[in-house]
Design a protein around this motif. Structure first.
Motif, PDB file in Angstrom:
ATOM      1  N   PRO A  71     -21.617  46.780  92.908  1.00 52.24           N
ATOM      2  CA  PRO A  71     -21.810  47.487  91.636  1.00 52.24           C
ATOM      3  C   PRO A  71     -21.216  46.758  90.444  1.00 52.24           C
ATOM      4  N   GLY A  72     -21.691  47.165  89.245  1.00 53.83           N
ATOM      5  CA  GLY A  72     -21.163  46.660  87.987  1.00 53.83           C
ATOM      6  C   GLY A  72     -20.749  47.799  87.079  1.00 53.83           C
ATOM      7  N   ASN A  73     -20.441  47.482  85.832  1.00 53.26           N
ATOM      8  CA  ASN A  73     -19.901  48.504  84.940  1.00 53.26           C
ATOM      9  C   ASN A  73     -20.917  49.562  84.537  1.00 53.26           C
ATOM     10  N   PHE A 146     -18.247  39.673  92.961  1.00 57.49           N
ATOM     11  CA  PHE A 146     -18.075  40.930  92.231  1.00 57.49           C
ATOM     12  C   PHE A 146     -18.766  40.774  90.884  1.00 57.49           C
ATOM     13  N   HIS A 147     -18.692  41.771  90.028  1.00 60.57           N
ATOM     14  CA  HIS A 147     -19.520  41.774  88.821  1.00 60.57           C
ATOM     15  C   HIS A 147     -18.916  41.008  87.650  1.00 60.57           C
ATOM     16  N   HIS A 148     -17.664  41.273  87.310  1.00 61.44           N
ATOM     17  CA  HIS A 148     -17.066  40.760  86.078  1.00 61.44           C
ATOM     18  C   HIS A 148     -16.468  39.357  86.268  1.00 61.44           C
ATOM     19  N   PRO A 149     -16.846  38.374  85.469  1.00 62.88           N
ATOM     20  CA  PRO A 149     -16.212  37.058  85.572  1.00 62.88           C
ATOM     21  C   PRO A 149     -14.710  37.143  85.319  1.00 62.88           C
ATOM     22  N   PRO A 150     -13.921  36.364  86.053  1.00 66.37           N
ATOM     23  CA  PRO A 150     -12.469  36.437  85.903  1.00 66.37           C
ATOM     24  C   PRO A 150     -11.895  35.397  84.940  1.00 66.37           C
ATOM     25  N   PRO A 160     -13.770  40.108  76.220  1.00 66.14           N
ATOM     26  CA  PRO A 160     -12.824  41.211  76.374  1.00 66.14           C
ATOM     27  C   PRO A 160     -13.164  42.158  77.525  1.00 66.14           C
ATOM     28  N   MET A 161     -14.391  42.061  78.048  1.00 67.35           N
ATOM     29  CA  MET A 161     -14.807  42.925  79.158  1.00 67.35           C
ATOM     30  C   MET A 161     -14.806  42.176  80.485  1.00 67.35           C
ATOM     31  N   ARG A 162     -14.074  41.070  80.546  1.00 67.64           N
ATOM     32  CA  ARG A 162     -14.017  40.309  81.793  1.00 67.64           C
ATOM     33  C   ARG A 162     -13.055  40.996  82.776  1.00 67.64           C
ATOM     34  N   LEU A 163     -12.900  40.396  83.940  1.00 70.13           N
ATOM     35  CA  LEU A 163     -11.976  40.919  84.940  1.00 70.13           C
ATOM     36  C   LEU A 163     -10.539  40.649  84.498  1.00 70.13           C
ATOM     37  N   LEU A 164      -9.736  41.705  84.448  1.00 69.46           N
ATOM     38  CA  LEU A 164      -8.316  41.597  84.115  1.00 69.46           C
ATOM     39  C   LEU A 164      -7.526  42.641  84.910  1.00 69.46           C
TER      40      LEU A 164
END
Length: 248
Positions: A71-73, A146-150, A160-164
């Motif tokens: 899944p993603g956001n 996973f969905h969000h680049p780190p 600002p919406m990356r993996l953190l």
């Protein structure tokens, strides 16, 4: 040799456009003279997170090949489980899955945060990743998806919406030499970088393509570009090569 077809961000909704573009990519993959070993889809399956959108996804993703999805956001865990996974009981916990394909291991982690666009791997997911990596022999090639680049990819809206945060994940990846690469989506454009000393590969978008700051003013994404797919090739020498293709 292992060949992985990697797509992302289908954003399926009630409009036929997203379904047509997704079907176009799947038809292209199914028509290849040499079948790929797996199809990986890294999130934002649905645009609004509705059960009907996941039921459509389930139909479009039908394949004789292994189809690996996370899944993603934009995705909603309960509806995702019901419409895509066929789990009538649903549930709101993270959706993490291991797949063993072609002698390799794929660990698909849930980086979504319910109700948010940001990416995060919660404690449950990090424990799951650590347990799974601990169970994989050192000689078994392993991909984490996973969905969000780190990492920062130099876009003022998406970064600002990356993996953190990423420190714990970086330590985990660095401690396990069997991790070949990290594979993500979310960026809606093909990109390549590194994370924790390993290749990081970002799939192009299916529904749209992100406009980078140096490409001029205009909408955040453009719908004039065709959908894209990445082919990750892992050969017998341990070399990973990625080829990107537009599907016209």
């Amino acid at each position: 040799m292992l060949v992985i077809a990697h797509l992302s961000d289908t954003h399926l909704d009630s409009h036929p456009r997203s379904a047509e573009r997704t079907a176009r990519v799947m038809d292209y993959l199914h028509g290849l003279p040499r079948q790929v070993d797996a199809i990986l889809i890294t999130g934002d399956i649905a645009d609004h997170g509705e059960v009907a959108e996941y039921e459509l996804a389930a139909k479009l993703f039908e394949s004789p090949l292994p189809v690996l999805v996370c899944p993603g956001n934009h995705d909603v865990r309960d509806a995702y489980r019901k419409g895509l996974l066929g789990d009538a009981s649903g549930g709101t916990g993270p959706i993490n899955a291991r797949h063993d394909v072609g002698g390799a291991v794929f660990l698909l982690a849930d980086s979504s945060v319910p109700g948010e666009d940001d990416g995060h791997l919660d404690d449950e997911t990090m424990r799951w990743l650590a347990d799974e990596l601990g169970s994989v022999p050192a000689e078994t090639p392993t991909f984490i998806a996973f969905h969000h680049p780190p990492v920062v990819l130099h876009h003022p809206v998406i970064d600002p919406m990356r993996l953190l945060p990423t420190d714990a994940l970086a330590e985990l990846v660095a401690a396990h030499p069997q991790v070949v690469a990290v594979l993500t989506g979310h960026f809606h454009t093909a990109a390549a970088s590194t994370f924790a000393g390993r290749p990081l590969r970002i799939a192009p978008g299916v529904v749209s393509t992100l406009r980078m700051p140096w490409e001029g003013d205009g909408p955040l994404t453009t719908q004039t570009q065709p959908p894209g797919v990445a082919f990750h090739v892992y050969d017998d020498t341990g070399l990973l090569t990625t080829h990107y293709r537009a599907v016209v």
